[in-house]
Scaffold this motif. Structure first.
Motif, mmCIF file in Angstrom:
data_model
loop_
_atom_site.group_PDB
_atom_site.id
_atom_site.type_symbol
_atom_site.label_atom_id
_atom_site.label_comp_id
_atom_site.label_asym_id
_atom_site.label_seq_id
_atom_site.Cartn_x
_atom_site.Cartn_y
_atom_site.Cartn_z
ATOM 1 N N GLU A 53 34.223 40.562 38.857
ATOM 2 C CA GLU A 53 35.057 41.601 38.261
ATOM 3 C C GLU A 53 36.531 41.263 38.449
ATOM 4 O O GLU A 53 37.339 41.399 37.530
ATOM 5 C CB GLU A 53 34.724 42.955 38.908
ATOM 6 C CG GLU A 53 34.941 44.121 37.989
ATOM 7 C CD GLU A 53 34.465 45.433 38.589
ATOM 8 O OE1 GLU A 53 35.127 45.935 39.517
ATOM 9 O OE2 GLU A 53 33.440 45.962 38.122
ATOM 10 N N MET A 54 36.866 40.782 39.614
ATOM 11 C CA MET A 54 38.264 40.438 39.891
ATOM 12 C C MET A 54 38.749 39.312 38.978
ATOM 13 O O MET A 54 39.881 39.326 38.504
ATOM 14 C CB MET A 54 38.417 40.029 41.350
ATOM 15 C CG MET A 54 39.858 39.881 41.772
ATOM 16 S SD MET A 54 40.007 39.552 43.526
ATOM 17 C CE MET A 54 39.447 37.862 43.606
ATOM 18 N N LYS A 55 37.873 38.367 38.714
ATOM 19 C CA LYS A 55 38.250 37.234 37.853
ATOM 20 C C LYS A 55 38.193 37.586 36.373
ATOM 21 O O LYS A 55 38.461 36.737 35.528
ATOM 22 C CB LYS A 55 37.282 36.064 38.090
ATOM 23 C CG LYS A 55 37.377 35.419 39.439
ATOM 24 C CD LYS A 55 36.440 34.205 39.449
ATOM 25 C CE LYS A 55 35.967 33.844 40.825
ATOM 26 N NZ LYS A 55 34.630 33.211 40.810
ATOM 27 N N GLY A 56 37.734 38.796 36.060
ATOM 28 C CA GLY A 56 37.608 39.178 34.653
ATOM 29 C C GLY A 56 36.393 38.543 33.995
ATOM 30 O O GLY A 56 36.292 38.485 32.772
ATOM 31 N N ARG A 89 26.438 46.499 32.540
ATOM 32 C CA ARG A 89 27.365 45.501 32.004
ATOM 33 C C ARG A 89 26.758 44.107 32.069
ATOM 34 O O ARG A 89 26.882 43.310 31.134
ATOM 35 C CB ARG A 89 28.677 45.546 32.792
ATOM 36 C CG ARG A 89 29.461 46.834 32.530
ATOM 37 C CD ARG A 89 30.481 47.108 33.610
ATOM 38 N NE ARG A 89 31.525 46.087 33.670
ATOM 39 C CZ ARG A 89 32.391 45.972 34.690
ATOM 40 N NH1 ARG A 89 32.337 46.825 35.708
ATOM 41 N NH2 ARG A 89 33.298 45.019 34.680
ATOM 42 N N ILE A 90 26.091 43.813 33.173
ATOM 43 C CA ILE A 90 25.424 42.511 33.299
ATOM 44 C C ILE A 90 24.356 42.381 32.215
ATOM 45 O O ILE A 90 24.230 41.346 31.561
ATOM 46 C CB ILE A 90 24.811 42.366 34.711
ATOM 47 C CG1 ILE A 90 25.925 42.265 35.752
ATOM 48 C CG2 ILE A 90 23.868 41.171 34.795
ATOM 49 C CD1 ILE A 90 25.469 42.436 37.189
ATOM 50 N N GLU A 99 47.570 41.052 41.608
ATOM 51 C CA GLU A 99 47.399 42.284 40.816
ATOM 52 C C GLU A 99 45.956 42.510 40.352
ATOM 53 O O GLU A 99 45.652 43.526 39.740
ATOM 54 C CB GLU A 99 48.372 42.322 39.618
ATOM 55 C CG GLU A 99 48.180 41.238 38.581
ATOM 56 C CD GLU A 99 48.839 39.922 39.031
ATOM 57 O OE1 GLU A 99 48.887 38.996 38.226
ATOM 58 O OE2 GLU A 99 49.286 39.817 40.199
ATOM 59 N N ASN A 100 45.072 41.584 40.678
ATOM 60 C CA ASN A 100 43.682 41.739 40.231
ATOM 61 C C ASN A 100 42.827 42.364 41.314
ATOM 62 O O ASN A 100 42.993 42.073 42.494
ATOM 63 C CB ASN A 100 43.094 40.381 39.870
ATOM 64 C CG ASN A 100 43.861 39.735 38.737
ATOM 65 O OD1 ASN A 100 44.182 40.389 37.745
ATOM 66 N ND2 ASN A 100 44.192 38.470 38.896
ATOM 67 N N GLU A 101 41.874 43.205 40.888
ATOM 68 C CA GLU A 101 40.929 43.722 41.868
ATOM 69 C C GLU A 101 39.522 43.775 41.284
ATOM 70 O O GLU A 101 39.325 43.814 40.070
ATOM 71 C CB GLU A 101 41.349 45.098 42.387
ATOM 72 C CG GLU A 101 41.211 46.238 41.409
ATOM 73 C CD GLU A 101 41.454 47.583 42.105
ATOM 74 O OE1 GLU A 101 42.622 47.889 42.373
ATOM 75 O OE2 GLU A 101 40.474 48.297 42.387
ATOM 76 N N VAL A 124 32.319 47.573 48.016
ATOM 77 C CA VAL A 124 33.318 46.619 48.487
ATOM 78 C C VAL A 124 34.405 46.484 47.427
ATOM 79 O O VAL A 124 34.117 46.469 46.232
ATOM 80 C CB VAL A 124 32.668 45.250 48.833
ATOM 81 C CG1 VAL A 124 31.926 44.650 47.664
ATOM 82 C CG2 VAL A 124 33.708 44.254 49.341
ATOM 83 N N GLN A 125 35.636 46.460 47.905
ATOM 84 C CA GLN A 125 36.777 46.287 47.007
ATOM 85 C C GLN A 125 37.555 45.062 47.463
ATOM 86 O O GLN A 125 37.881 44.942 48.654
ATOM 87 C CB GLN A 125 37.683 47.524 47.074
ATOM 88 C CG GLN A 125 38.939 47.405 46.231
ATOM 89 C CD GLN A 125 39.960 48.498 46.541
ATOM 90 O OE1 GLN A 125 40.051 48.966 47.679
ATOM 91 N NE2 GLN A 125 40.713 48.909 45.541
#
Ligand SMILES: O=C(O)CCC(=O)c1ccccc1C(=O)O
Ligand SMILES: [Mg+2]
Length: 330
Positions: free
Chosen positions: A101-104, A284-285, A40-42, A34-35
């Protein structure tokens, strides 16, 4: 231009899962990517229910994810949030990863130092262990052959490699008598280097008794996914195994991790046979939330391809969104 955008892709790649899923055959591993985009964030996530382990099918997951994305878009246009309550675990996990990921909120670096996994032939472990930096820890699947053979192999490896720590996984396959047979072959002085043995017996009570009688630490894996489970401090329970695809949202996983850590237990982020894409997010988690624990993510080699994001150090061919193994749904 719209502010928000979302896409769903479906992948199906050849896999040989016989070893890990015991007698369950899985010829293809299928899942969704899912994307989501907001200005500008994804962010991306993987939704990959594991047959025989997940309660939901891929079709159900796809349908639910599609509806959630629609509802999320509508909620955001009213400046509201949309929770993950009531979603299937795999759907909640994938969507929450995409949002994080989108929220950084998900750090870029991962812990790619997974514990090498062995399905029976201990000779396979020497080379990967030799390559390992830092903590030397391997995981062996036990309970498939004779319990005394499992015990002998564990004891032999601990004897041969003095700085080795072992994780063992019995998947609830032993009767108390078989579990005792295993323990009989592991010398008491080697037992402290067994970090944990996952779910030796059919019931938690039998597993607890085994641990008390042998001094071998155990870990909960299957139990973590049962409705009556709660993380509590117990003697000889040194870890809980967290398979996020089978557990739920990142937030739910983090709360389990924090609870385990507050009791001095390890929380081990572990694979549910995700593609390389999902595995890199798990790495990463793991690095972000369990920095001192080697994750259990050594399952990529069961697959013939990597999907979209490569696993550090893997030579498997990488396929992209345009490949014949990936279909865009919307
Ligand atoms: O936990 C690991 O280290 C590897 C993953 C693993 O063993 C596993 C993967 C998919 C389904 C079940 C299991 C299991 O723990 O038995
Ligand atoms: Mg397990």
């Amino acid at each position: 231009m719209t502010i928000r955008e979302y896409h769903l892709y479906r992948y199906a790649i050849p896999v040989d899962s016989q070893l890990i899923l015991r007698n369950r055959f899985l010829k293809r591993r299928e899942g969704l990517l899912v994307q989501i985009k907001c200005k500008e964030n994804e962010g991306w996530g993987e939704i990959a229910p594991l047959p025989e382990y997940s309660t939901e099918t891929l079709e159900q997951a796809q349908q639910q994810a599609t509806q959630w994305l629609k509802d999320w878009d509508a909620a955001r246009s009213r400046n509201e949030k949309l929770a993950f309550d009531g979603l299937y675990p795999s759907v909640a996990f994938g969507l929450s990863c995409a949002l994080a990921e989108m929220k950084g909120a998900l750090q870029a670096e991962g812990n790619y130092q997974a514990a090498p996994l062995c399905y029976g032939d201990p000779d396979e472990l020497y080379e990967p262990l030799d390559q390992m930096q830092g903590e030397k820890v391997a995981k062996i699947k036990v309970g498939m052959y004779e319990a005394n053979r499992d015990g002998m192999i564990a004891d032999m490896l601990l004897e041969a490699i003095p700085d080795l720590h072992l994780r063992l996984d019995a998947n609830r396959s032993w009767t108390p008598a078989k579990a005792a047979m295993f323990a009989k072959y592991v010398k008491p002085e080697h037992r402290p280097r067994i970090q944990f043995l996952e779910e030796p017996c059919k019931t938690r009570e039998e597993s607890r008794r085994f641990a008390a009688e042998t001094g071998i630490n155990i870990a909960w894996d299957e139990s973590v996914r049962e409705p009556d489970f709660d993380v509590i401090a117990e003697p000889h329970v040194s870890a809980i195994v967290i398979k996020p695809t089978l557990i739920g949202s990142l937030e739910k996983c983090v709360s389990l991790i924090e609870k385990a850590q507050s009791f001095g237990m390890k929380a081990v982020i572990s694979s549910s046979l995700e593609s390389s894409f999902g595995l890199t997010q798990l790495a990463r988690i793991a690095r972000q939330y369990t920095p001192d624990v080697t994750p259990g993510l050594d399952t990529l080699d069961l697959m013939e391809y990597q999907v979209v994001r490569p696993w550090q150090g893997s030579d498997l061919p990488l396929i992209g969104l345009e490949s014949e193994f990936v279909t865009q749904i919307f």
